[in-house]
Design an enzyme around this catalytic site. Structure first.
Site, PDB file in Angstrom:
ATOM      1  N   GLY A  24     -29.272  40.002  35.407  1.00  0.00           N
ATOM      2  CA  GLY A  24     -27.743  39.891  35.409  1.00  0.00           C
ATOM      3  C   GLY A  24     -27.609  41.262  35.267  1.00  0.00           C
ATOM      4  N   GLY A  83     -34.588  48.945  31.328  1.00  0.00           N
ATOM      5  CA  GLY A  83     -34.890  48.677  32.706  1.00  0.00           C
ATOM      6  C   GLY A  83     -34.700  49.532  34.028  1.00  0.00           C
ATOM      7  CG  ASN A 136     -22.926  49.295  40.930  1.00  0.00           C
ATOM      8  OD1 ASN A 136     -21.564  48.955  40.636  1.00  0.00           O
ATOM      9  ND2 ASN A 136     -23.190  48.797  42.049  1.00  0.00           N
ATOM     10  N   PRO A 137     -20.774  51.743  38.584  1.00  0.00           N
ATOM     11  CG  PRO A 137     -18.944  52.940  39.666  1.00  0.00           C
ATOM     12  CD  PRO A 137     -20.385  52.844  39.667  1.00  0.00           C
ATOM     13  CB  VAL A 146     -25.212  50.185  30.225  1.00  0.00           C
ATOM     14  CG1 VAL A 146     -25.245  51.723  30.471  1.00  0.00           C
ATOM     15  CG2 VAL A 146     -25.665  49.580  31.339  1.00  0.00           C
ATOM     16  N   GLY A 147     -27.384  47.966  28.538  1.00  0.00           N
ATOM     17  CA  GLY A 147     -27.283  46.493  28.271  1.00  0.00           C
ATOM     18  C   GLY A 147     -26.874  46.290  26.665  1.00  0.00           C
ATOM     19  CD  GLU A 148     -30.947  46.115  24.349  1.00  0.00           C
ATOM     20  OE1 GLU A 148     -30.957  45.623  23.238  1.00  0.00           O
ATOM     21  OE2 GLU A 148     -31.665  46.303  25.089  1.00  0.00           O
TER      22      GLU A 148
END
Lengths: 177, 743, 364
Positions: free
Chosen positions: B470, B512, B635-636, B707-709
């Site tokens: 995702g 990742g 990718n903003p 940026v996921g966490e």
């Protein structure tokens, strides 16, 4: 014991024989008809990932016994694009809006979100009110947290489908009923 | 920094997801959607007790149920080549795979029933009606013997600090000491753990959701005693992981064992209620914060002690104190951890492990200190802004946190916040509060590899066994590959989610994109070098004699650096030498030297507005503004979604999620999605994420941080602080539920 | 799920005959029954599918002023029926605050009235539960019981009834129409659900084989339309069961309350009618003091059954708020967030139409 039923699935009439009355619409679609778009997130009506349209109305397919829905017309995510008045493989306005507004991340809840949104728009209670859209979409959990995009997508699709110059969209909503 | 430096032709573009059309049409197939010929269904039976052993299973009743094929129990389950309790590496977490009749936690798998249909297998599992020899259980925080763990999290030191905390506290002009409890949480990805497993002799084909294909392959090879190359794991789409799918879990392996047991392809899908135990969770914590400061708010001491729980049979320690080693400058710092054992499933990494639970405590404590000092919460954070990493004194590779504070504050309107609580009401009379929290997460990297192939038809192929759960790998790796090759993104094919591809590392720990993106980038550079080598050695090429380094790739052509007019298309180069393609591999990993020299973290500032009913206590987060700096943004469009997702997890941590265990039985009493609350759409009416410019020349060649966490950190504390600001009530038992505000 | 036989009767008489079979259960939408069957909480041998029975899916507004709601009317259909929303607005608001859009599209009137408790020890078949397995004990006592009953509980059961819909039904003196082997009968909704006492397994007054065919609102129940609200406190903004809820319906006579109806939800094993409080309010002026007295009276007999004393104070406050809201008048349309404190405006003259985020904050 077997239970013969007929269902119209994504526009195609199907005669089926259920060997077991326990089969839910969700398990019928996923395990027997190879329509795996509807997802099993909880199997207890608590997440909305299994949402489909039954006779044009959004329901949780995990709690719907197939045998009790003999004669029903079912729309799944696989059949939604085909209902676009633009024809061909064109995405339904709700599908297109979900892509445009990033209304998903992992995508697992997405078929349920989209069919819920189609049902919600067709129910005609929200208008363009974001708060009513949020409330109306609250039966679909998204663990990735794509709610902002989902709300934007539903509002955009609602606007596109109910715009006075886009009659086919209206027609679609009526057809879905 | 100019736009051109920041963005390539593809990197930096807000492309919609390349996997979007598949995901909105149902064409995206997740693991449990596969149906090999002859597939049968397996359903787990799980334990109702939390400690003891199973003394009886009514196998005969299950077998007698029409459609049941077999019952797999500890008495007949396939023996494994290696004990699932053998810890031959720190990340080999112990697994319950029916190798004995013991029970170590509630909802532990105790048998598997295989049936012709899902209905038959499900009822077969119910008919087993297990009987137990139960032992007394202990599941409460601090109830067992408390000890100091050897390591915490992913092998970090259990304690770290600098300076003399006692002296710092003594020298302080203001002090606070408070304990904050955070609740046990379960990942609950919407996609349950599942396996569709098929054996062909000693070769295994497996559809299973995993955040790390090669790690899964390695673990399975060890357990089943077969070479890793005999195992083909496929996971093109992953319905959320959040850490629970980093390491293959017992239910997934039981599906594979069941397929071996019955000699047929088997599908096993974990039921939702079975996900509260065998697939990991975030452990409860009690964090004690002692802060001392001078009158102007400068921290003289920061003492962050964490007490948490782990299982009786394995070790994972929620590293809540780690962020205090990186975040605020303080004269003296102490971060320590203690743990006790409980009869629970082993905790595991869960979105921002450590930082999420730690952040809500630290941000709450800092606001409590600010109140003592009558300082604005933003002011006290700026006063203690870490110009270098506090304990190590290493410089940051980049840190635009000051800009995050500023841009977020402006957008939110922070300047008009009254200092005292209970000062704002909306038109309906609801209490309104504003709060701030600092977001922080390390910019780590794992190891990964990618392959780039440039084809004679002018297209290219990028391959790596990375995952898209995702975060957007299907899109951003193509963007990175396209820029590396000088091709439009629509001419780049991407293959991921298949263990036969080069090791793509782990989609986790916010590593990742940095890891597999770097691997992809390096692979493209190597492939371009291969192509250039062909051209510069070819007398017929306009690039002849330029030297490999003397060419650049753009628009599907190689051109001389010194004379861009002299160029040739990829197709022409390959066609003339009669090659269908060139391919090359690249590695993605951090540079050890720069990682030693620099501290590498992403940062942000989250501003929250909550409304609280003054009488009824019900809470709603009405506005969230996050400003985040995480290096280069590939990718903003998708990064914003990641931030929103993290921020909603912050809402969930602050207000919703908590597993409720009955201390008498050790059972999770709200183990379902109706009662284990995660936010619904109506819980998050307004969100904004500001992407703050940050250029990082050290973190990796592309300057990418994860940026996921990041978004979950900062947010939960901001909400806790906003609830205090609305009500004047400081709730230190997280999540903040309405009963705690009734007073 | 246990295997079961399935029959689809064509008439009520056939249904009653089919339900005489041992282990029979009536099936409508199944949103509650199928869920419980999946959890092994209930294991019927025969499902008698009543969804095709004629005459049970209509809403009938009768000339005597009563309204008969067929057992099979779906929750969403009922809530969005314009006449229902106009005459019985608290009913519509309660329905729309329950579950989700999908569930409301399926769930039926009778199914909602008959829904079982959400007590975790009832749904967890590994726990002792006198309701599920009489005589085994009650693990909720001394266990996890923040959400449990504060009124009408017994030492055998401390569960609550989870319905939103039943709360305004109780307030409006609804009547349950029943067909059974012994012929038709009617029971007031307030007497339909039983308190646990010594027999928590007996949840309603239904005799074996009896079938709920309709719920009727008596003449005059629409006399409260101008001053009715349903208010529901929950732990997330939507798609959650009530912590405590209240339905209030007032009939005003100028500046005085002519008649008041109050019912509480999720405080007992049945929707809890607060008749003492109603008496206090009859003829009184709608002041905060009166409302506070009414709230005290409504909860006078409340006692915690565990770690849930907060629910008593919360219930008092909800009564006060629901009275305040009702006195202020029924909104023209069910709010965007039905029954939510975030939709209600006790202090503002008009409903705020603005997004809650957009500059709604003011310093005072």
């Amino acid at each position: 014991m077997s239970f013969p039923i007929t269902l119209t699935v994504n526009g195609t009439a199907r005669s089926l024989v259920l060997e077991d009355a326990r089969v839910t619409l969700l398990d019928l679609l996923r395990e027997r008809l190879d329509l795996t778009g509807a997802k099993k997130g909880c199997d207890r009506g608590q997440c909305g990932a299994c949402t489909i349209l039954v006779d044009g109305v959004r329901v949780n397919s995990c709690l719907a016994l197939a045998v009790s829905h003999d004669g029903a017309s079912i729309t799944t995510i696989e059949g939604l694009a085909g209902t676009n008045p633009a024809g061909g493989d064109a995405l339904h306005p709700v599908q297109a809006a979900f892509v445009e507004h990033d209304g998903f991340q992992c995508g697992f809840c997405t078929p349920g979100q989209i069919l819920s949104a189609v049902g919600l728009i067709q129910e005609g209670q929200t208008g363009g009110d974001p708060e009513r859209v949020r409330e109306g979409m609250s039966g679909n959990l998204c663990r990735c947290g794509a709610y902002a995009g989902i709300t934007e997508a539903v509002l955009a699709a609602h606007a596109a489908m109910t715009a006075p110059d886009v009659l086919p969209g209206r027609q679609l909503a009526e057809d879905a009923a | 920094m100019s736009e051109r430096q920041r963005h390539g032709a593809s990197i930096g573009q807000p492309l919609t997801r390349r996997d979007g059309p598949d995901k909105v049409t149902g064409a995206a197939r997740y693991s449990a959607d596969f149906k090999p010929e002859g597939l049968v269904h397996a359903v787990m039976a799980v334990s109702a007790i939390a400690r003891g052993r199973v003394t009886h299973l009514d196998v005969a009743a299950a077998e007698a149920h029409p459609g049941v094929i077999a019952v797999m129990t500890p008495g007949n389950a396939p023996k494994l080549a290696k004990s699932p309790d053998l810890k031959d590496n720190p990340f080999a977490f112990r697994l319950d795979l029916l190798q004995n009749d013991g029970v170590r936690y509630a909802n532990q798998p105790i048998a598997v029933v295989i049936g012709q249909t899902l209905e038959a297998a499900t009822e077969g599992a119910a008919l087993l009606a297990p009987r137990y020899e139960a032992e007394p259980v202990s599941v409460a925080l601090g109830a067992g013997e408390v000890f100091t763990p050897e390591t915490i999290g992913a092998g970090s030191p259990t304690s770290e600090g600098s300076g003399d905390v006692a002296a710092g506290m003594a020298a302080a002009e203001a002090r606070i000491e408070a304990s904050y409890d955070t609740a046990a949480q379960y990942h609950n990805a919407l996609e349950p753990h599942s396996s569709v497993a098929q054996w062909d002799g000693d070769r295994l084909t497996l559809h299973t959701p995993t955040q790390a294909l090669w790690i899964a392959k390695g673990r399975l090879a060890g357990l089943f005693g077969i070479p890793p190359e005999n195992i083909h794991v496929i996971c093109h789409y992953l319905g959320g992981g959040f850490g629970s799918k980093g390491f293959i879990a017992a239910p997934q392996i039981l599906g594979i064992m069941a397929a071996k047991f019955v000699g047929r392809p088997v599908k096993l899908v974990t039921r939702r209620e079975q996900m509260f135990g065998p697939v990991g969770h975030r452990a409860a914590t009690r964090q004690t914060l002692k802060l001392g400061a001078t009158r102007d708010g400068t921290l003289t001491a920061l003492d962050h002690h964490t007490l948490t729980l782990t299982s009786r049979h394995d070790d994972f320690v929620e590293p809540s104190g780690i962020l205090s080693r990186h975040l605020y400058a303080a004269g003296a710092i102490s971060t320590t951890h203690a743990v006790s054992r409980a009869d629970i499933g082993t905790p595991i990494f869960m979105r921002a492990p450590g930082e999420a639970s730690g952040s809500v405590a630290v941000e709450s404590a800092l606001d409590e200190l600010a109140l003592e000092l009558d300082l604005d919460p933003l002011e006290i954070r700026l006063r203690n802004y870490a110009e270098v990493e506090p304990i190590t004194h290493r410089p940051f590779s980049s840190k635009a946190l000051r800009e995050c504070y500023a841009q977020g504050a402006t957008r939110f309107g922070w300047a008009s916040r009254p200092r005292q609580p209970r000062q704002m009401r909306d038109a309906d009379g609801l209490l309104v509060g504003w709060g701030l929290g600092t977001a922080t997460y390390p910019a780590g990297m794992m190891q990964g590899e990618a392959r780039a192939t440039i084809r004679a038809d002018g297209t290219a192929l990028i391959e790596t066994a990375a995952q898209d759960m995702g975060q957007g790998a299907w899109t951003v790796l193509a963007q990175i590959g396209a820029d590396g090759l000088g091709l439009p993104v629509d001419r780049v094919d991407l293959r991921i989610g298949d263990s036969n591809l080069p090791n793509g590392g782990l989609a986790g720990g916010s590593t990742g994109t940095a890891t597999s993106g770097t691997a992809v980038h390096n692979a493209t550079q190597a492939a371009i070098a291969e192509l250039a080598a062909l051209a510069v050695a070819d007398r017929a090429s306009p690039l002849y004699g330029a030297g490999n380094a003397g060419v650049t790739a753009a628009d599907g052509r190689l051109a001389r650096r010194d004379d861009p007019a002299r160029s040739e298309s990829f197709s022409e180069i390959l066609s003339r030498v009669g090659k269908a393609c060139v391919e090359a591999k690249g590695q993605g990993q951090g540079d050890p030297a720069s990682r030693k020299t620099y501290a590498m973290h992403a940062h942000g500032a989250v501003y929250a507005e909550v409304k609280v009913d003054p009488d009824l206590g019900q809470i709603r987060v009405t506005r969230l503004v996050g400003a985040f700096a995480a290096g280069r943004i590939v990718n903003p469009h998708l990064v914003r979604s990641q931030y929103y997702g993290g921020m909603i997890w912050g809402v969930s941590l602050a207000l919703h999620e908590h597993a409720v265990l009955d201390p008498r039985s050790g059972r999770v009493m709200n183990g379902n999605l109706a009662e284990y609350h995660i936010p619904v759409n109506a819980d998050v009416p307004s969100m904004e994420a500001i992407l703050v410019e940050e250029h990082d020349p050290h973190v990796n060649p592309l300057g990418i941080k994860g940026v996921g966490e990041l978004g979950i950190t900062g947010t939960a504390g901001a909400i806790a602080n906003a609830v205090w600001h609305a009500t004047g009530i400081r709730v230190r038992d997280i999540p903040i539920t309405l009963d705690k505000l009734l007073g | 799920m246990k295997a079961f036989d399935y029959v689809r009767p064509a008439s009520v008489a056939e249904a009653l005959a089919a339900a005489a079979r041992p282990g029979a259960a009536y099936l409508a939408a199944g949103t509650n029954l199928v869920d419980l069957m999946k959890g092994g909480v209930t294991r019927p041998d025969v499902l008698v599918d009543i969804t095709r029975l004629p005459g049970l899916a209509g809403i009938e507004h009768r000339s005597d002023g009563s309204t008969r709601i067929g057992a099979l009317v779906r929750n969403a259909v009922l809530a969005h029926d314009p006449t229902i929303a106009t005459r019985y607005p608290a009913l519509a608001e309660a329905l729309l605050s329950g579950a989700s859009g999908q569930l409301r599209n399926a769930a039926t009137t009778a199914g909602n009235v008959l829904q079982r408790t959400r007590c975790q020890y009832f749904t967890d078949t590994a726990s002792a539960c006198n309701k599920r397995a009489p005589g085994t004990g009650c693990d909720a006592i001394g266990g996890v019981n923040r959400a449990h009953a504060v009124l009408g509980w017994s030492r055998h059961c401390i569960a609550t009834h989870p319905s939103d819909f039943c709360v305004p039904l109780a307030a409006l003196d609804a009547v349950v129409e029943i067909e059974g082997p012994g012929g038709p009968r009617s029971v007031p909704l307030e007497a339909f659900h039983r308190l646990p006492g010594d027999h928590p397994e007996r949840e309603t007054v239904l005799e074996p084989g009896e079938l709920v065919v309709a719920v009727t609102l008596p003449p005059g129940a629409d006399g409260f339309a101008a001053h009715s609200r349903y208010l529901k406190v929950r732990e997330r903004t939507s798609y959650a069961f009530a912590v405590v809820s209240a339905a209030v319906a007032l009939r005003m006579d100028g500046n005085r309350i002519a008649q008041a109806r109050i019912a509480l939800g999720s405080v007992a094993l049945k929707p809890w009618r607060a008749r003492e409080a109603e008496s206090l309010l009859a003829g009184a002026a709608p002041t905060p003091e009166t409302f506070a007295q009414a709230a005290q009276a409504a909860l006078a007999e409340a006692t915690p059954s565990g770690d849930n004393a907060y629910k008593i104070e919360l219930a008092r406050r909800i009564v006060v708020r629901a009275l305040t809201l009702s006195a202020a008048g029924t909104p023209a349309r069910v709010p965007a967030l039905p029954a939510s404190p975030f939709a209600a405006s006790p202090f503002a003259a008009t409903q705020s139409a603005a997004s809650p985020s957009a500059g709604a904050s003011t310093h005072v």
